[in-house]
Design an enzyme around this catalytic site. Structure first.
Site, PDB file in Angstrom:
ATOM      1  N   TYR A   1     -24.011  21.761  -1.215  1.00 37.22           N
ATOM      2  CA  TYR A   1     -25.372  21.210  -1.240  1.00 37.22           C
ATOM      3  C   TYR A   1     -26.349  22.212  -0.638  1.00 37.22           C
ATOM      4  O   TYR A   1     -27.402  22.498  -1.212  1.00 37.22           O
ATOM      5  CB  TYR A   1     -25.431  19.898  -0.453  1.00 37.22           C
ATOM      6  CG  TYR A   1     -26.827  19.331  -0.335  1.00 37.22           C
ATOM      7  CD1 TYR A   1     -27.369  18.553  -1.356  1.00 37.22           C
ATOM      8  CD2 TYR A   1     -27.607  19.569   0.801  1.00 37.22           C
ATOM      9  CE1 TYR A   1     -28.649  18.037  -1.249  1.00 37.22           C
ATOM     10  CE2 TYR A   1     -28.885  19.057   0.908  1.00 37.22           C
ATOM     11  CZ  TYR A   1     -29.399  18.282  -0.118  1.00 37.22           C
ATOM     12  OH  TYR A   1     -30.682  17.788  -0.009  1.00 37.22           O
TER      13      TYR A   1
ATOM     14  N   SER B   1     -35.017  21.126   0.480  1.00 34.03           N
ATOM     15  CA  SER B   1     -34.507  20.446   1.669  1.00 34.03           C
ATOM     16  C   SER B   1     -34.662  21.358   2.872  1.00 34.03           C
ATOM     17  O   SER B   1     -34.675  22.592   2.740  1.00 34.03           O
ATOM     18  CB  SER B   1     -33.018  20.120   1.466  1.00 34.03           C
ATOM     19  OG  SER B   1     -32.407  19.716   2.665  1.00 34.03           O
TER      20      SER B   1
END
Length: 258
Positions: A151, A138
Protein backbone atom coordinates in the site's frame (compact mmCIF):
# COMPACT_ATOMS: atom_id res chain seq x y z
CA UNK A 1 -11.65 26.35 -9.11
CA UNK A 2 -15.40 26.80 -9.25
CA UNK A 3 -17.11 23.86 -7.52
CA UNK A 4 -20.65 24.14 -8.81
CA UNK A 5 -22.26 23.11 -12.09
CA UNK A 6 -19.56 20.53 -12.78
CA UNK A 7 -19.93 16.91 -13.80
CA UNK A 8 -17.74 14.79 -11.52
CA UNK A 9 -16.72 11.12 -11.62
CA UNK A 10 -15.56 9.58 -8.32
CA UNK A 11 -14.13 6.07 -8.11
CA UNK A 12 -14.82 4.12 -4.94
CA UNK A 13 -17.79 6.26 -3.97
CA UNK A 14 -19.81 3.98 -1.72
CA UNK A 15 -17.99 4.69 1.56
CA UNK A 16 -15.29 6.74 3.24
CA UNK A 17 -13.81 9.65 1.31
CA UNK A 18 -15.68 8.78 -1.88
CA UNK A 19 -19.08 8.91 -0.22
CA UNK A 20 -18.24 12.13 1.60
CA UNK A 21 -16.98 13.70 -1.63
CA UNK A 22 -20.19 12.71 -3.40
CA UNK A 23 -22.41 14.08 -0.64
CA UNK A 24 -20.58 17.42 -0.42
CA UNK A 25 -20.26 17.95 -4.16
CA UNK A 26 -23.92 17.18 -4.82
CA UNK A 27 -24.84 19.73 -2.13
CA UNK A 28 -22.69 22.31 -3.98
CA UNK A 29 -24.77 21.86 -7.12
CA UNK A 30 -22.76 19.37 -9.16
CA UNK A 31 -23.71 16.27 -11.14
CA UNK A 32 -21.90 13.36 -9.47
CA UNK A 33 -21.24 9.85 -10.77
CA UNK A 34 -19.70 7.23 -8.48
CA UNK A 35 -18.27 3.82 -9.19
CA UNK A 36 -17.79 0.77 -7.01
CA UNK A 37 -17.25 -2.97 -7.28
CA UNK A 38 -20.36 -3.98 -5.33
CA UNK A 39 -23.76 -3.46 -6.97
CA UNK A 40 -25.44 -3.82 -3.57
CA UNK A 41 -23.31 -1.07 -2.00
CA UNK A 42 -23.92 1.18 -4.99
CA UNK A 43 -27.68 0.70 -4.64
CA UNK A 44 -27.49 1.39 -0.89
CA UNK A 45 -25.58 4.59 -1.63
CA UNK A 46 -28.20 5.59 -4.17
CA UNK A 47 -30.87 5.22 -1.49
CA UNK A 48 -28.94 7.56 0.82
CA UNK A 49 -27.98 9.99 -1.97
CA UNK A 50 -30.83 9.90 -4.50
CA UNK A 51 -29.16 12.50 -6.72
CA UNK A 52 -26.01 10.42 -7.25
CA UNK A 53 -25.51 8.39 -10.43
CA UNK A 54 -24.07 4.90 -9.93
CA UNK A 55 -22.02 2.65 -12.23
CA UNK A 56 -20.55 -0.72 -11.30
CA UNK A 57 -16.86 -0.76 -12.24
CA UNK A 58 -13.55 -2.09 -10.88
CA UNK A 59 -10.50 0.15 -11.39
CA UNK A 60 -8.17 -2.86 -11.17
CA UNK A 61 -9.64 -4.20 -14.44
CA UNK A 62 -8.56 -2.40 -17.65
CA UNK A 63 -11.64 -3.63 -19.54
CA UNK A 64 -13.91 -2.12 -16.88
CA UNK A 65 -12.19 1.25 -17.32
CA UNK A 66 -12.71 1.17 -21.09
CA UNK A 67 -16.41 0.34 -20.63
CA UNK A 68 -16.77 2.99 -17.92
CA UNK A 69 -15.28 5.62 -20.22
CA UNK A 70 -17.69 4.75 -23.02
CA UNK A 71 -20.71 4.85 -20.72
CA UNK A 72 -19.79 8.06 -18.92
CA UNK A 73 -18.84 10.03 -22.03
CA UNK A 74 -22.08 8.96 -23.71
CA UNK A 75 -24.38 9.70 -20.75
CA UNK A 76 -22.46 12.62 -19.23
CA UNK A 77 -20.67 14.46 -22.06
CA UNK A 78 -19.97 17.45 -19.80
CA UNK A 79 -17.73 15.43 -17.48
CA UNK A 80 -14.92 17.73 -16.39
CA UNK A 81 -13.62 16.46 -13.02
CA UNK A 82 -12.16 13.06 -12.21
CA UNK A 83 -11.48 12.04 -8.60
CA UNK A 84 -9.39 8.87 -8.31
CA UNK A 85 -10.36 7.76 -4.84
CA UNK A 86 -10.79 3.96 -4.95
CA UNK A 87 -8.20 2.18 -2.87
CA UNK A 88 -7.31 -0.86 -0.82
CA UNK A 89 -4.98 -1.18 2.17
CA UNK A 90 -3.91 -4.49 3.70
CA UNK A 91 -1.61 -5.80 6.36
CA UNK A 92 0.97 -7.89 4.51
CA UNK A 93 3.67 -9.96 6.19
CA UNK A 94 6.19 -10.43 3.42
CA UNK A 95 7.87 -13.56 4.82
CA UNK A 96 4.52 -15.37 4.60
CA UNK A 97 3.33 -17.02 1.39
CA UNK A 98 1.54 -14.83 -1.16
CA UNK A 99 0.71 -15.59 -4.77
CA UNK A 100 2.20 -13.25 -7.40
CA UNK A 101 -1.26 -11.92 -8.29
CA UNK A 102 -2.29 -11.35 -4.67
CA UNK A 103 0.86 -9.56 -3.52
CA UNK A 104 0.44 -6.82 -6.13
CA UNK A 105 -3.29 -6.26 -5.67
CA UNK A 106 -2.86 -2.81 -4.12
CA UNK A 107 -0.61 -1.77 -7.01
CA UNK A 108 -3.38 -2.66 -9.47
CA UNK A 109 -6.06 -0.76 -7.54
CA UNK A 110 -4.17 2.18 -6.01
CA UNK A 111 -1.60 2.93 -8.72
CA UNK A 112 -2.42 1.26 -12.01
CA UNK A 113 -6.11 2.10 -11.59
CA UNK A 114 -5.62 5.89 -11.42
CA UNK A 115 -2.97 5.84 -14.15
CA UNK A 116 -5.29 3.97 -16.50
CA UNK A 117 -8.27 6.14 -15.55
CA UNK A 118 -6.34 9.33 -16.31
CA UNK A 119 -5.06 8.01 -19.61
CA UNK A 120 -8.55 6.92 -20.67
CA UNK A 121 -10.34 10.14 -19.68
CA UNK A 122 -7.65 12.74 -20.37
CA UNK A 123 -8.50 13.38 -24.05
CA UNK A 124 -12.08 14.18 -23.03
CA UNK A 125 -11.06 16.35 -20.08
CA UNK A 126 -8.74 18.40 -22.28
CA UNK A 127 -11.71 19.35 -24.46
CA UNK A 128 -13.58 20.93 -21.54
CA UNK A 129 -13.43 24.64 -20.76
CA UNK A 130 -12.29 23.92 -17.22
CA UNK A 131 -11.23 20.50 -15.91
CA UNK A 132 -9.47 18.84 -13.01
CA UNK A 133 -8.03 15.55 -11.81
CA UNK A 134 -7.69 14.80 -8.10
CA UNK A 135 -5.69 11.78 -7.01
CA UNK A 136 -6.18 10.68 -3.41
CA UNK A 137 -2.79 9.65 -2.08
CA UNK A 138 -1.92 9.29 1.60
CA UNK A 139 0.30 10.49 4.38
CA UNK A 140 1.91 7.06 4.03
CA UNK A 141 3.14 8.24 0.62
CA UNK A 142 5.53 10.44 2.62
CA UNK A 143 7.12 7.56 4.57
CA UNK A 144 7.38 3.76 4.60
CA UNK A 145 4.68 1.92 6.57
CA UNK A 146 6.17 -1.54 7.19
CA UNK A 147 2.97 -3.35 8.19
CA UNK A 148 1.38 -2.33 4.87
CA UNK A 149 4.37 -2.28 2.50
CA UNK A 150 2.63 -2.60 -0.85
CA UNK A 151 0.00 0.00 0.00
CA UNK A 152 2.76 2.44 0.95
CA UNK A 153 4.62 1.71 -2.28
CA UNK A 154 1.45 2.21 -4.33
CA UNK A 155 0.66 5.58 -2.74
CA UNK A 156 4.25 6.78 -3.04
CA UNK A 157 4.12 5.83 -6.69
CA UNK A 158 0.81 7.62 -7.17
CA UNK A 159 2.17 10.76 -5.55
CA UNK A 160 5.21 10.75 -7.85
CA UNK A 161 3.00 10.14 -10.89
CA UNK A 162 0.67 12.98 -9.84
CA UNK A 163 3.56 15.43 -9.62
CA UNK A 164 4.75 14.45 -13.10
CA UNK A 165 1.21 14.62 -14.48
CA UNK A 166 0.86 18.16 -13.14
CA UNK A 167 4.06 19.23 -14.91
CA UNK A 168 3.00 17.67 -18.22
CA UNK A 169 -0.47 19.24 -18.08
CA UNK A 170 0.78 22.67 -16.97
CA UNK A 171 -0.14 24.33 -20.27
CA UNK A 172 -3.56 22.68 -20.61
CA UNK A 173 -6.92 23.45 -19.04
CA UNK A 174 -6.64 20.42 -16.71
CA UNK A 175 -5.61 21.15 -13.11
CA UNK A 176 -4.03 18.32 -11.13
CA UNK A 177 -4.61 17.99 -7.38
CA UNK A 178 -3.17 15.64 -4.75
CA UNK A 179 -5.12 14.97 -1.57
CA UNK A 180 -2.52 13.67 0.88
CA UNK A 181 -4.92 12.09 3.34
CA UNK A 182 -3.94 11.26 6.94
CA UNK A 183 -5.32 8.25 8.81
CA UNK A 184 -9.09 8.41 8.97
CA UNK A 185 -12.05 6.54 10.42
CA UNK A 186 -12.98 4.86 7.14
CA UNK A 187 -13.43 1.18 6.20
CA UNK A 188 -9.91 1.29 4.70
CA UNK A 189 -8.39 1.63 8.19
CA UNK A 190 -10.71 -0.60 10.21
CA UNK A 191 -8.35 -3.59 10.12
CA UNK A 192 -5.64 -1.54 11.86
CA UNK A 193 -7.74 -0.13 14.69
CA UNK A 194 -7.52 -3.26 16.86
CA UNK A 195 -3.74 -3.03 17.04
CA UNK A 196 -2.38 -2.16 20.49
CA UNK A 197 -0.09 0.36 18.81
CA UNK A 198 -2.94 2.15 17.03
CA UNK A 199 -3.48 5.68 18.34
CA UNK A 200 -7.10 6.60 17.74
CA UNK A 201 -6.45 10.21 18.75
CA UNK A 202 -4.49 10.69 15.51
CA UNK A 203 -7.40 9.64 13.32
CA UNK A 204 -9.21 12.40 11.42
CA UNK A 205 -12.86 12.07 10.39
CA UNK A 206 -13.65 11.79 6.66
CA UNK A 207 -15.80 14.91 7.00
CA UNK A 208 -12.82 17.05 8.09
CA UNK A 209 -10.56 15.64 5.40
CA UNK A 210 -13.04 16.24 2.60
CA UNK A 211 -13.80 19.71 3.96
CA UNK A 212 -10.10 20.49 3.56
CA UNK A 213 -10.12 18.92 0.10
CA UNK A 214 -13.07 21.05 -1.02
CA UNK A 215 -11.39 24.22 0.21
CA UNK A 216 -8.15 23.21 -1.49
CA UNK A 217 -9.92 22.67 -4.80
CA UNK A 218 -11.68 26.01 -4.53
CA UNK A 219 -8.39 27.80 -3.83
CA UNK A 220 -6.40 25.90 -6.50
CA UNK A 221 -4.16 24.44 -3.83
CA UNK A 222 -2.63 21.60 -5.78
CA UNK A 223 -1.23 19.66 -2.82
CA UNK A 224 -3.65 19.38 0.10
CA UNK A 225 -2.42 18.20 3.52
CA UNK A 226 -5.30 17.90 6.01
CA UNK A 227 -4.63 17.45 9.72
CA UNK A 228 -1.68 15.27 10.65
CA UNK A 229 -0.56 15.08 7.01
CA UNK A 230 0.88 18.60 7.41
CA UNK A 231 3.10 17.41 10.23
CA UNK A 232 4.11 14.27 8.32
CA UNK A 233 5.06 16.40 5.32
CA UNK A 234 7.44 18.46 7.43
CA UNK A 235 8.79 15.50 9.39
CA UNK A 236 9.43 13.50 6.21
CA UNK A 237 11.99 16.15 5.32
CA UNK A 238 13.44 16.92 8.74
CA UNK A 239 13.37 13.53 10.48
CA UNK A 240 12.54 10.65 8.10
CA UNK A 241 14.30 8.13 10.34
CA UNK A 242 12.12 9.08 13.30
CA UNK A 243 8.95 8.71 11.22
CA UNK A 244 10.02 5.25 10.09
CA UNK A 245 10.86 4.14 13.63
CA UNK A 246 7.41 5.22 14.81
CA UNK A 247 5.65 3.57 11.86
CA UNK A 248 7.58 0.32 12.47
CA UNK A 249 5.96 -0.04 15.90
CA UNK A 250 2.60 -0.82 14.30
CA UNK A 251 2.31 -4.59 14.04
CA UNK A 252 5.93 -5.19 15.08
CA UNK A 253 5.16 -8.62 16.57
CA UNK A 254 3.23 -9.72 13.47
CA UNK A 255 6.06 -8.64 11.20
CA UNK A 256 8.54 -10.57 13.35
CA UNK A 257 6.43 -13.71 12.92
CA UNK A 258 5.39 -13.90 16.58
Amino acid sequence: MELSNNTILITGGTSGFGYEFASRLIALGNTVIITGRSVQKLQETKQKLPAVHIIQSDVSKPDDIIKLHEQVITQFPNLNILINNAGEMRKLILHENHTPDDITREIEINLMGPIRMVQQFLPHLKKQKSAAIMNVTSGIALMPFPISPVYGASKSGLRSYTKSLRVQLKHTNVKVFDLVAPGSSTPLNEKFMDSKDFNSSLVVTPEKIIEAAIKGLQKDKYEIYPGLAKVMHVMSRLAPGFLLSQAAKMGAEEMAGK
